[in-house]
Structure formats: C-alpha cells, structure tokens
Design a protein around this motif. Sequence first.
Motif, PDB file in Angstrom:
ATOM      1  N   GLY A   1      29.201  42.475  43.712  1.00 49.35           N
ATOM      2  CA  GLY A   1      30.103  42.857  42.612  1.00 49.35           C
ATOM      3  C   GLY A   1      29.306  43.332  41.399  1.00 49.35           C
TER       4      GLY A   1
ATOM      5  N   GLU B   1      31.876  33.994  37.509  1.00 44.01           N
ATOM      6  CA  GLU B   1      31.774  34.876  38.677  1.00 44.01           C
ATOM      7  C   GLU B   1      32.402  34.232  39.917  1.00 44.01           C
ATOM      8  OE1 GLU B   1      31.039  37.957  38.528  1.00 44.01           O
ATOM      9  OE2 GLU B   1      30.990  38.424  40.661  1.00 44.01           O
TER      10      GLU B   1
ATOM     11  N   TYR C   1      37.128  34.042  43.605  1.00 43.07           N
ATOM     12  CA  TYR C   1      38.334  33.400  44.190  1.00 43.07           C
ATOM     13  C   TYR C   1      39.556  34.302  44.016  1.00 43.07           C
ATOM     14  CZ  TYR C   1      42.441  31.364  41.731  1.00 43.07           C
ATOM     15  OH  TYR C   1      43.668  31.168  41.151  1.00 43.07           O
TER      16      TYR C   1
ATOM     17  N   LEU D   1      39.692  37.492  43.728  1.00 40.97           N
ATOM     18  CA  LEU D   1      39.608  38.676  44.597  1.00 40.97           C
ATOM     19  C   LEU D   1      39.985  38.315  46.033  1.00 40.97           C
ATOM     20  CD1 LEU D   1      36.293  40.335  43.302  1.00 40.97           C
ATOM     21  CD2 LEU D   1      38.637  40.778  42.556  1.00 40.97           C
TER      22      LEU D   1
ATOM     23  N   ARG E   1      34.411  45.053  47.705  1.00 37.34           N
ATOM     24  CA  ARG E   1      32.976  45.076  47.417  1.00 37.34           C
ATOM     25  C   ARG E   1      32.203  45.734  48.567  1.00 37.34           C
ATOM     26  NH1 ARG E   1      32.200  39.148  44.302  1.00 37.34           N
ATOM     27  NH2 ARG E   1      32.740  39.968  42.279  1.00 37.34           N
TER      28      ARG E   1
ATOM     29  N   LEU F   1      46.087  33.997  33.894  1.00 30.40           N
ATOM     30  CA  LEU F   1      45.664  34.761  35.074  1.00 30.40           C
ATOM     31  C   LEU F   1      46.638  34.642  36.250  1.00 30.40           C
ATOM     32  CD1 LEU F   1      42.095  35.295  36.258  1.00 30.40           C
ATOM     33  CD2 LEU F   1      43.683  34.375  37.888  1.00 30.40           C
TER      34      LEU F   1
ATOM     35  N   GLN G   1      49.445  37.452  37.774  1.00 35.80           N
ATOM     36  CA  GLN G   1      49.572  37.842  39.188  1.00 35.80           C
ATOM     37  C   GLN G   1      51.027  37.721  39.655  1.00 35.80           C
ATOM     38  OE1 GLN G   1      47.390  39.194  41.051  1.00 35.80           O
ATOM     39  NE2 GLN G   1      47.723  38.696  43.191  1.00 35.80           N
TER      40      GLN G   1
ATOM     41  N   LYS H   1      46.303  39.194  34.249  1.00 42.24           N
ATOM     42  CA  LYS H   1      45.446  39.354  35.429  1.00 42.24           C
ATOM     43  C   LYS H   1      43.981  39.621  35.086  1.00 42.24           C
ATOM     44  CE  LYS H   1      46.395  42.075  38.738  1.00 42.24           C
ATOM     45  NZ  LYS H   1      46.818  43.270  39.492  1.00 42.24           N
ATOM     46  N   THR H   2      43.751  40.356  34.027  1.00 37.09           N
ATOM     47  CA  THR H   2      42.393  40.850  33.780  1.00 37.09           C
ATOM     48  C   THR H   2      41.811  40.420  32.434  1.00 37.09           C
ATOM     49  OG1 THR H   2      42.910  42.752  35.148  1.00 37.09           O
ATOM     50  CG2 THR H   2      40.982  42.940  33.738  1.00 37.09           C
TER      51      THR H   2
ATOM     52  N   ARG I   1      32.551  54.175  32.942  1.00 40.35           N
ATOM     53  CA  ARG I   1      32.134  53.908  34.320  1.00 40.35           C
ATOM     54  C   ARG I   1      32.926  54.769  35.295  1.00 40.35           C
ATOM     55  NH1 ARG I   1      35.562  49.391  36.719  1.00 40.35           N
ATOM     56  NH2 ARG I   1      37.276  49.231  35.272  1.00 40.35           N
TER      57      ARG I   1
HETATM   58  C1  GRG Z   1      46.658  31.551  43.654  1.00 43.39           C
HETATM   59  C2  GRG Z   1      47.353  32.698  45.869  1.00 43.39           C
HETATM   60  C3  GRG Z   1      46.792  32.777  44.498  1.00 43.39           C
HETATM   61  C4  GRG Z   1      46.377  33.957  44.044  1.00 43.39           C
HETATM   62  C5  GRG Z   1      45.784  34.153  42.754  1.00 43.39           C
HETATM   63  C6  GRG Z   1      44.916  35.042  40.307  1.00 43.39           C
HETATM   64  C7  GRG Z   1      44.919  35.968  41.445  1.00 43.39           C
HETATM   65  C8  GRG Z   1      45.312  35.517  42.770  1.00 43.39           C
HETATM   66  C9  GRG Z   1      44.558  37.227  41.329  1.00 43.39           C
HETATM   67  C10 GRG Z   1      44.103  37.794  40.040  1.00 43.39           C
HETATM   68  C11 GRG Z   1      44.488  39.173  39.963  1.00 43.39           C
HETATM   69  C12 GRG Z   1      43.387  40.145  40.146  1.00 43.39           C
HETATM   70  C13 GRG Z   1      42.589  40.184  41.383  1.00 43.39           C
HETATM   71  C14 GRG Z   1      43.226  41.027  39.168  1.00 43.39           C
HETATM   72  C15 GRG Z   1      42.289  42.157  39.265  1.00 43.39           C
HETATM   73  C16 GRG Z   1      41.258  42.092  38.198  1.00 43.39           C
HETATM   74  C17 GRG Z   1      40.202  43.139  38.467  1.00 43.39           C
HETATM   75  C18 GRG Z   1      40.168  44.339  37.599  1.00 43.39           C
HETATM   76  C19 GRG Z   1      39.363  42.991  39.466  1.00 43.39           C
HETATM   77  C20 GRG Z   1      38.209  43.875  39.768  1.00 43.39           C
HETATM   78  O1  GRG Z   1      37.145  43.421  38.985  1.00 43.39           O
HETATM   79  P1  GRG Z   1      35.725  44.124  39.053  1.00 43.39           P
HETATM   80  O2  GRG Z   1      35.909  45.608  38.986  1.00 43.39           O
HETATM   81  O3  GRG Z   1      35.245  43.735  40.524  1.00 43.39           O
HETATM   82  O4  GRG Z   1      34.857  43.511  38.017  1.00 43.39           O
HETATM   83  P2  GRG Z   1      33.770  43.405  41.081  1.00 43.39           P
HETATM   84  O5  GRG Z   1      33.916  43.465  42.572  1.00 43.39           O
HETATM   85  O6  GRG Z   1      32.821  44.459  40.551  1.00 43.39           O
HETATM   86  O7  GRG Z   1      33.406  42.038  40.612  1.00 43.39           O
END
Ligand code: GRG
Length: 294
Positions: free
Chosen positions: A44, A74, A79, A81, A96, A152, A156, A179-180, A292
């Motif tokens: 990542g 991290e 988790y 993701l 990834r 967070l 979601q 989420k973010t 980016r």
């Molecule tokens: C509890 C079943 C259950 C699920 C929870 C909280 C959750 C699931 C999900 C969060 C939502 C989520 C994945 C948001 C996306 C945020 C985001 C922009 C992810 C990508 O981040 P990067 O680009 O990824 O930093 P890398 O891979 O570079 O770390």
Amino acid sequence: MDIKELISNGVKLTEAQLDKLLPGEDVAPTTLHKAMRYSVFAGGKRIRPLLCLEAARAVCGDTTPALNAACALEVLHTYTLIHDDLPSMDNDDLRRGRPTNHKVFGEGVAILAGDALLTEAFAMLAQVPANELYNVRDYVAELAYQTGSRTLVGGQVLDLEGEGRSLSVDELRAIHNGKTTALIMAAVRLGGMAAAASPEQLAALSTYGRCLGLAFQIIDDILDITSTPEVLGKSIGKDAAVAKATYPALVGMDAARAEAKALTEEGRAALDVFPAERRAALLAISDYLLNRDY
Ligand code: GRG
C-alpha cells in the motif's frame, strides 16, 4: 523537500516496525497470521503512517514517538480494505495489485484476519509512549472515536445504504468524511498527540486532516474514472457500475478537481502555526496527494 525520499523513508520505517509488531507467519494459527501479513505487506501507499509520522515531526522535530501509532493506523486501514472487498460489501477481486484476501484465504479467514488486525491496532497503540499531555487512554479514545459507528464504520453503512439512490453533495460528503476523512484525521492527530502537541497545534493538525481527508477521497473518486487497474492495483469503474454517487458524478470533473484543490489549500494554510522547516513535509505530502495518479 524530496517527496520520493520522504515517502520511501516513511515506508521503510513503518514496514520494519510492522514486521516486528505483527505475529510471524509461523505463529499459530498460521493461516490467520499468513492472511493478516498477506494484506498488510501487499505494498500500500502507507499514506496514513506517513501523515502520522510527519505530524509528529511538525510538532517536535522527530518522528520516533509516533512510530507505533503509525503502525496501528496502517493495520486498522488494512482491516477496512479486507472487509470492504468482501462479497457482502464491494465484492472486489483485486487489491494492492493482488487477489483480495477472501479470494486467497476464503471468506471466513478474511473476516477474521480483518477482525484481528483491528484488535492488533489497539495493541500497537497501547505501546505509544505517554508524554506530559497525552497518555494511552487518550490515544485509544481518539482511534476508537475516529473508527467507530459514528465515523468510519458509520460512513460505510451510509455508503451501503446510498447505493442506487441519488444523493445530495452533503450526503456524499458525510459518507466520505466517515469512510476516509476520519482515519486521516486520526493519523495526523495521533502523530501530534504522541509528540505532545499543544491545543493550538492539535487544532491546526485537525483542520489539515479534515481538509486533506476529503480531498483524498475526491481524488480517489476521480481516479476510479480516469485510471487503470494496472496503475491503481484495484479494480476501477466500480462506482459507476453500482450507480454509486461520487464527486465527479454529482458536480462534474472540473468542479471536483477544483474542490480538492481548494480543500488542499485550506489544509496547507492551517499549518502556518508550525515553523517553516517543521511543516515542509506535511506541505509536500498535501501536494503529492492532490497530484497523484495512483
Ligand atoms: C465492519 C464488515 C465491516 C466492514 C467495515 C469500515 C469499512 C468496512 C470500510 C471502510 C471503507 C473504506 C474501505 C473506505 C475507502 C478508503 C480509501 C480511500 C481507501 C484506499 O486507501 P489508499 O488509497 O489505499 O490509501 P492503499 O492500498 O494505498 O493503502
């Protein structure tokens, strides 16, 4: 400021410490630990650890106090993701640049690997040194707040409920902020807290995190349209495929870019409370994230 060197140093520091803190693949139950490490060490961008380390540097000139907090962020991010990719969530095959966790280890182990990473995050946070202003209770309360049902996980749920519905920009912003932005806020705030930030410094970092977090997700929405799976390491076009509201879909590509730029400017301005040499890294990261292409 050489941003490539800054990122590569932050990544090396974080990955070496993660390797020490996470149970080895030979520790029982080995399948679980393999699954956890599979996703954590999948390459990542390590943006959240980097922001945490550099927020500490802005406050005290040193990244060391924030290292275990950076690792906690991290593994918690990993988790989200793993769970986000599950068939009951976004149902993704690629993350990834690799097959998603459940594709390799099965859905049951993927859910549990995500759960275990969430728990490990708090164990890592418990190893962040206390200082004259903050202690482990404060760190735990911060991470729990930014990643719980109001933030967070709540974001979601709003995202799931918004699929196929037309949303207002305010509703979309609420999803993105949950989420973010929340985890990015946690990154800069925990870095600052570990370095004993004054209330004024912590407020400045919070503004920077709030602005950067939303800008980051707007750029993520844009890249989902303009980039490729090879470059991003994840599938693209999913948002449009499930009729998910995104910034470019709601306001148009140019206005989405303009908003990300304006937010980045607002975040940068908040850093004026730090001496120029201490804020240089956070400024460089904000530029890098805005421009980016992955
Ligand atoms: C509890 C079943 C259950 C699920 C929870 C909280 C959750 C699931 C999900 C969060 C939502 C989520 C994945 C948001 C996306 C945020 C985001 C922009 C992810 C990508 O981040 P990067 O680009 O990824 O930093 P890398 O891979 O570079 O770390």
